[in-house]
Design a protein around this motif. Structure first.
Motif, PDB file in Angstrom:
ATOM      1  N   GLU A   1      29.865  40.866 -12.228  1.00  0.00           N
ATOM      2  CA  GLU A   1      29.184  39.937 -12.114  1.00  0.00           C
ATOM      3  C   GLU A   1      28.285  39.319 -12.659  1.00  0.00           C
ATOM      4  OE1 GLU A   1      25.026  38.347  -9.385  1.00  0.00           O
ATOM      5  OE2 GLU A   1      26.107  40.293  -9.258  1.00  0.00           O
ATOM      6  N   ILE A   2      27.902  39.972 -13.642  1.00  0.00           N
ATOM      7  CA  ILE A   2      27.016  39.491 -15.346  1.00  0.00           C
ATOM      8  C   ILE A   2      27.986  38.462 -16.141  1.00  0.00           C
ATOM      9  CG2 ILE A   2      26.409  40.772 -17.740  1.00  0.00           C
ATOM     10  CD1 ILE A   2      25.265  43.233 -16.073  1.00  0.00           C
ATOM     11  N   THR A   3      29.302  38.656 -16.182  1.00  0.00           N
ATOM     12  CA  THR A   3      29.792  38.094 -16.431  1.00  0.00           C
ATOM     13  C   THR A   3      30.162  36.381 -16.587  1.00  0.00           C
ATOM     14  OG1 THR A   3      31.578  39.694 -17.459  1.00  0.00           O
ATOM     15  CG2 THR A   3      32.857  37.303 -17.558  1.00  0.00           C
ATOM     16  N   LEU A   4      30.118  36.382 -15.127  1.00  0.00           N
ATOM     17  CA  LEU A   4      30.446  35.209 -13.761  1.00  0.00           C
ATOM     18  C   LEU A   4      28.634  34.451 -14.576  1.00  0.00           C
ATOM     19  CD1 LEU A   4      31.539  33.360 -12.079  1.00  0.00           C
ATOM     20  CD2 LEU A   4      30.111  34.687 -10.311  1.00  0.00           C
ATOM     21  N   ARG A   5      27.897  34.688 -14.434  1.00  0.00           N
ATOM     22  CA  ARG A   5      26.411  34.548 -14.189  1.00  0.00           C
ATOM     23  C   ARG A   5      27.029  34.116 -16.031  1.00  0.00           C
ATOM     24  NH1 ARG A   5      22.540  34.878 -10.650  1.00  0.00           N
ATOM     25  NH2 ARG A   5      22.613  36.677  -9.404  1.00  0.00           N
ATOM     26  N   ARG A   6      26.909  34.582 -17.110  1.00  0.00           N
ATOM     27  CA  ARG A   6      26.971  34.326 -18.438  1.00  0.00           C
ATOM     28  C   ARG A   6      27.915  32.985 -18.808  1.00  0.00           C
ATOM     29  NH1 ARG A   6      28.650  39.939 -21.198  1.00  0.00           N
ATOM     30  NH2 ARG A   6      26.498  40.769 -21.726  1.00  0.00           N
ATOM     31  N   HIS A   7      29.008  32.703 -17.804  1.00  0.00           N
ATOM     32  CA  HIS A   7      29.963  31.495 -17.916  1.00  0.00           C
ATOM     33  C   HIS A   7      28.870  30.594 -17.171  1.00  0.00           C
ATOM     34  CE1 HIS A   7      33.334  32.795 -19.809  1.00  0.00           C
ATOM     35  NE2 HIS A   7      32.926  33.439 -19.032  1.00  0.00           N
ATOM     36  N   LEU A   8      28.122  30.173 -16.018  1.00  0.00           N
ATOM     37  CA  LEU A   8      27.646  29.859 -15.121  1.00  0.00           C
ATOM     38  C   LEU A   8      26.129  29.314 -16.248  1.00  0.00           C
ATOM     39  CD1 LEU A   8      27.359  30.804 -11.570  1.00  0.00           C
ATOM     40  CD2 LEU A   8      29.248  29.304 -13.142  1.00  0.00           C
ATOM     41  N   ALA A   9      25.810  30.450 -16.629  1.00  0.00           N
ATOM     42  CA  ALA A   9      25.058  29.626 -17.565  1.00  0.00           C
ATOM     43  C   ALA A   9      24.330  29.643 -18.705  1.00  0.00           C
ATOM     44  CB  ALA A   9      23.462  31.358 -17.857  1.00  0.00           C
ATOM     45  N   GLY A  10      25.628  29.437 -19.349  1.00  0.00           N
ATOM     46  CA  GLY A  10      26.339  28.575 -20.446  1.00  0.00           C
ATOM     47  C   GLY A  10      26.982  26.900 -20.317  1.00  0.00           C
ATOM     48  N   GLY A  11      26.580  26.554 -19.307  1.00  0.00           N
ATOM     49  CA  GLY A  11      26.640  25.200 -18.856  1.00  0.00           C
ATOM     50  C   GLY A  11      27.931  25.282 -17.527  1.00  0.00           C
ATOM     51  N   ALA A  12      28.648  25.772 -17.351  1.00  0.00           N
ATOM     52  CA  ALA A  12      30.283  25.867 -16.354  1.00  0.00           C
ATOM     53  C   ALA A  12      29.543  25.152 -15.493  1.00  0.00           C
ATOM     54  CB  ALA A  12      31.141  27.022 -17.004  1.00  0.00           C
ATOM     55  N   PRO A  13      30.333  24.115 -14.852  1.00  0.00           N
ATOM     56  CA  PRO A  13      30.329  23.578 -13.490  1.00  0.00           C
ATOM     57  C   PRO A  13      30.849  24.432 -12.413  1.00  0.00           C
ATOM     58  CG  PRO A  13      31.525  22.297 -13.916  1.00  0.00           C
ATOM     59  CD  PRO A  13      31.580  23.354 -15.351  1.00  0.00           C
ATOM     60  N   ILE A  14      31.775  25.328 -12.553  1.00  0.00           N
ATOM     61  CA  ILE A  14      32.119  26.194 -12.086  1.00  0.00           C
ATOM     62  C   ILE A  14      32.818  27.071 -12.337  1.00  0.00           C
ATOM     63  CG2 ILE A  14      34.639  26.074 -10.329  1.00  0.00           C
ATOM     64  CD1 ILE A  14      33.452  23.937  -8.744  1.00  0.00           C
TER      65      ILE A  14
ATOM     66  N   TRP B   1       8.081  25.339 -20.243  1.00  0.00           N
ATOM     67  CA  TRP B   1      10.034  25.921 -20.206  1.00  0.00           C
ATOM     68  C   TRP B   1      10.702  25.063 -20.144  1.00  0.00           C
ATOM     69  CZ3 TRP B   1      12.128  24.762 -14.900  1.00  0.00           C
ATOM     70  CH2 TRP B   1      11.579  24.740 -14.599  1.00  0.00           C
ATOM     71  N   LEU B   2      12.601  25.303 -20.888  1.00  0.00           N
ATOM     72  CA  LEU B   2      13.053  24.091 -20.572  1.00  0.00           C
ATOM     73  C   LEU B   2      14.047  24.470 -19.100  1.00  0.00           C
ATOM     74  CD1 LEU B   2      14.974  22.915 -22.993  1.00  0.00           C
ATOM     75  CD2 LEU B   2      16.324  25.529 -23.544  1.00  0.00           C
ATOM     76  N   VAL B   3      14.607  23.961 -19.011  1.00  0.00           N
ATOM     77  CA  VAL B   3      15.445  23.362 -17.872  1.00  0.00           C
ATOM     78  C   VAL B   3      17.021  22.785 -18.611  1.00  0.00           C
ATOM     79  CG1 VAL B   3      15.930  22.001 -16.214  1.00  0.00           C
ATOM     80  CG2 VAL B   3      13.692  22.888 -16.552  1.00  0.00           C
ATOM     81  N   ASP B   4      18.224  23.826 -18.829  1.00  0.00           N
ATOM     82  CA  ASP B   4      19.730  23.501 -19.170  1.00  0.00           C
ATOM     83  C   ASP B   4      20.311  24.052 -18.666  1.00  0.00           C
ATOM     84  OD1 ASP B   4      21.438  23.063 -21.121  1.00  0.00           O
ATOM     85  OD2 ASP B   4      20.641  24.686 -22.499  1.00  0.00           O
ATOM     86  N   PRO B   5      20.677  23.114 -17.556  1.00  0.00           N
ATOM     87  CA  PRO B   5      21.628  23.559 -16.996  1.00  0.00           C
ATOM     88  C   PRO B   5      23.348  23.286 -16.931  1.00  0.00           C
ATOM     89  CG  PRO B   5      20.804  21.483 -15.550  1.00  0.00           C
ATOM     90  CD  PRO B   5      19.789  22.135 -17.270  1.00  0.00           C
TER      91      PRO B   5
END
Length: 562
Positions: free
Chosen positions: A92-105, A269-273
Motif C-alpha cells: 500500500e505504501i508504494t501505491l500511496r507514493r505514486h498518488l502523493a506524487g500527483g498520479a491521478p490513478i 500548509w501546502l496543498v499539492d494534489p
C-alpha cells in the motif's frame, strides 16, 4: 472479549493494494473513437481503458472532456496518458507514493495484465508547512493575514495560489507584481473587505466570479472564487461554476502552478494534489490532462514563457499534448486579442527572444496561420529583438513592441500568409496599415537608404516613415544601414534657424515657395551648405535673386567636406 497484552508484539497487517476500491480497467481497441471508447467505459463501469496490452492508458474523464468539446469523433488513442503501473503484490505504501506524487490513478497488474485501478481521495491532502518561507517575506505575510481575516469573517477559506507559491518553494528571491488568491466562498465579497482594509480600488468581474484589488502597497491582488471550468469549444473562453479548491487546482495549466498555500492557520500548509512540488524539483513543466492545450491554446505561449523564465523543460507527454493541439488548428473560437496579450506578456520577460524562438521551433505559430513556416532568418532576427528595442528606447523612437515582434515573425512569410496572420491577430485600421506597409515596402526602403549618397537624401528617405519602419530597418537592415539610422535618429529634429516670417521678409513670395525654401534650407544644413543664421540669410537672398532672374533655385552652395 479479547484484550491486547501490554508490551506484546503483534504482526503488522498490510492490506496491500487489494484494500483500495477498484475503479475498473477495460481493454480498448486502438482504432476506437472517443464516442466508442466512452460508451465502452460506461458499459464496463471503468475509469481506465488500456490500449495495446496495457502499455498505454486512456481515462474516462478525458474522454468525457473531449466529448464536451465536440471531439467525439477523434481517436481515443490520442488521449493516452502515462500512468504508474504496479504489481498486484505491491505494498500500500508504494501505491500511496505514486498518488502523493500527483498520479491521478495507479494501475495494478498481474501476470495477465492490467486488472484494477486505484485513485486517491479527491479532497486535497494537507502537506508541509511553508510558515518559515512565508516569514522571510514580511510584506507577503502581512497581506496573507489580511486576506485570511477577511475570508474568515465571511465564513470562507482563502489560499494563495499560482506563481507566489511556486517561488516560495523555490526558496529564491520572490518578486511579484500581483498575488493570486482562491477563495472557497464568495471571492468578490472577500475582495470588497480586503479593498477597504488596504485602501485599494476594487474591480469586479462577475462572469468569472473574480475581483481585483488594485493600487495597494502589495501590487494587484486577484481574488477568485474556487471554480470549475467547462469549455464548450476548443479555444473558447470557459463557463465557470463555483467548486472546491481541488477542482480549482485541477483546471490550471501546469502542475507547478497547481499548488496552494492555506491561509486559515498561521502554519501556512501546502496543498499539492497533482505533484507540482516534485515537478518543481525536477525543473519540469507538465500539463494536467491531454486536452489542456486544446481547451486553451494560449497555454502554449505560457509554456514557452515559463520554460524561458524558469529554465524548465517540458516532459515528453506534454510535448505530445502540444502536438495534438497543433494538429487541430485553426481555432475559430480563439481571438487574436488573446494571442497578442500572450505575446505582450512574453515581451515583459527578461529573455523574450528565448520564448519566442521556442514557440517557432515547436510550431506554435501555426495558430497565426496553418501555413506558417518558422525560418532560421526569423530566429536570428528574434535574437536581435532586445537590441532593437533598446536602440529605439535610447534614440527616443516610440515603437510598439508587440507590432515590432509581429513584424519580425511575419517578415519572412509569403505575402498571403503574412496578411492572413495580421488579420488573425485582430489588427485593423492604422496598426494593420502600418504593419502592411512595413512588410511590403521594407526591402525597397532598405535599398533606397543604401543608395542615398548625401545626408539630405538619407533624411528624405526616412523622414516620413513610421517609427516601426525605422526600428525594423535597424533590425533587419544589418550593420550596413545602422550608421545611417543612428545619424538620422539625431538629425531628424534638424530645422533651419529662419522661420516662415523671416524668409518672407527676405523677399520669398507667400504661399508654397515659403515651404519650399524652408525645406531647401533644412537640406542645406544637413549637407553642410549652411551652418548658422547668417549663412541661411545669404542662402535665401541668393534664392530670391535667382528666382527673380529665372525659374527655380539654380545655384545652391556646395556642401562642405565631411
Amino acid at each position: 472479549m479479547m484484550v491486547a497484552k501490554r508490551a506484546h508484539v503483534y504482526p503488522q497487517v498490510e492490506p496491500g493494494v487489494e484494500g483500495w476500491p477498484d475503479l475498473g480497467v477495460a481493454s480498448l481497441p486502438r482504432r476506437a473513437s472517443v464516442r466508442e471508447a466512452l460508451d465502452l467505459a460506461r458499459r464496463r463501469r471503468s475509469a481506465v481503458l488500456a490500449l495495446g496490452g496495457g502499455t498505454d492508458f486512456v481515462l474516462r474523464e478525458d474522454l468525457a472532456r473531449a466529448e464536451g468539446l465536440g471531439l467525439a469523433d477523434m481517436a481515443a488513442a490520442d488521449l493516452r496518458r502515462p500512468l504508474p503501473v504496479i504489481e498486484s503484490r505491491a505494498s500500500e505504501i508504494t501505491l500511496r507514493r505514486h498518488l502523493a506524487g500527483g498520479a491521478p490513478i495507479v494501475v495494478v497488474r498481474d501476470r495477465r495484465g492490467p486488472r484494477r485501478a486505484a485513485a486517491a481521495d479527491t479532497s486535497p491532502v494537507r502537506g508541509p508547512s511553508l510558515a518559515r518561507e512565508l516569514a522571510t517575506m514580511p510584506s507577503l505575510r502581512a497581506l496573507a493575514e489580511t486576506v485570511a481575516a477577511a475570508a474568515a469573517a465571511r465564513g470562507a477559506r482563502a489560499f494563495l495560489v499560482g506563481g507566489v507559491v511556486r517561488e516560495l518553494l523555490r526558496r529564491g528571491p520572490v518578486v511579484f507584481r500581483d498575488v493570486d488568491v482562491v477563495v472557497e466562498g464568495d471571492a468578490p465579497a472577500v475582495a470588497r473587505d480586503v479593498a477597504v482594509a488596504l485602501g485599494g480600488r476594487l474591480v469586479e468581474h462577475d462572469r468569472f466570479l473574480t475581483a481585483s484589488v488594485e493600487g495597494t502597497a502589495h501590487g494587484r491582488i486577484d481574488l477568485a472564487t474556487a471554480r470549475f471550468e467547462r469549455y464548450e469549444a476548443p479555444g473558447a473562453l470557459p463557463r465557470v461554476v463555483p467548486a472546491s479548491l481541488g477542482a480549482d487546482l485541477g483546471r490550471r495549466d501546469f502542475t507547478v502552478n497547481a499548488m496552494a498555500l492555506a491561509l486559515e492557520r498561521s502554519d501556512g500548509w501546502l496543498v499539492d494534489p497533482l505533484g507540482g512540488r516534485e515537478d518543481l524539483a525536477r525543473r519540469r513543466l507538465r500539463v494536467l490532462h491531454p486536452l489542456s492545450f486544446v481547451e486553451d491554446p494560449t497555454r502554449l505561449f505560457r509554456a514557452a514563457r515559463y520554460a524561458a523564465r524558469l529554465d524548465f523543460t517540458e516532459d515528453a507527454w506534454t510535448g505530445r499534448c502540444r502536438a495534438l493541439a497543433l494538429r487541430r488548428v485553426p481555432y475559430p473560437a480563439l481571438s487574436g486579442q488573446r494571442l497578442l496579450a500572450e505575446v505582450g506578456l512574453i515581451l515583459d520577460e527578461a529573455r523574450p527572444e528565448v520564448a519566442l524562438t521556442r514557440l517557432g521551433r515547436t510550431g506554435v505559430y501555426a495558430l497565426l496561420d496553418p501555413r506558417y513556416r518558422f525560418t532560421q532568418r526569423t530566429a536570428g532576427r528574434l535574437d536581435e529583438l532586445p537590441a532593437a528595442r533598446a536602440w529605439a528606447a535610447h534614440r527616443a523612437v516610440a515603437v510598439s513592441a508587440v507590432e515590432l515582434t509581429v513584424l519580425v515573425l511575419l517578415a519572412d512569410q509569403k505575402a498571403d500568409v503574412a496578411d492572413a496572420a495580421v488579420r488573425r491577430l485582430g489588427f485593423a485600421g492604422e496598426p494593420a496599415a502600418r504593419l502592411g506597409r512595413a512588410l511590403r515596402e521594407g526591402p525597397a526602403l532598405a535599398a533606397r537608404l543604401a543608395h542615398a549618397t548625401t545626408p539630405s537624401a538619407r533624411a528624405a528617405t526616412l523622414r516620413d516613415r513610421a517609427a516601426l519602419d525605422l526600428v525594423w530597418l535597424w533590425l533587419a537592415g544589418g550593420p550596413e544601414l545602422r550608421p545611417a539610422l543612428d545619424w538620422f535618429a539625431g538629425a531628424r529634429q534638424v530645422r533651419p534657424a529662419l522661420g516662415g516670417d523671416d524668409v518672407i521678409a527676405l523677399g520669398v513670395p507667400r504661399g508654397r515657395d515659403v515651404a519650399r525654401v524652408l525645406a531647401e534650407l533644412r537640406d542645406a544644413r544637413l549637407d553642410g551648405g549652411v551652418d548658422d543664421r547668417v549663412s541661411e540669410i545669404e542662402y535665401v537672398r541668393r534664392w530670391v535673386r535667382e528666382e527673380q532672374g529665372g525659374p527655380g533655385l539654380r545655384a545652391a552652395p556646395p556642401p562642405k567636406e565631411g
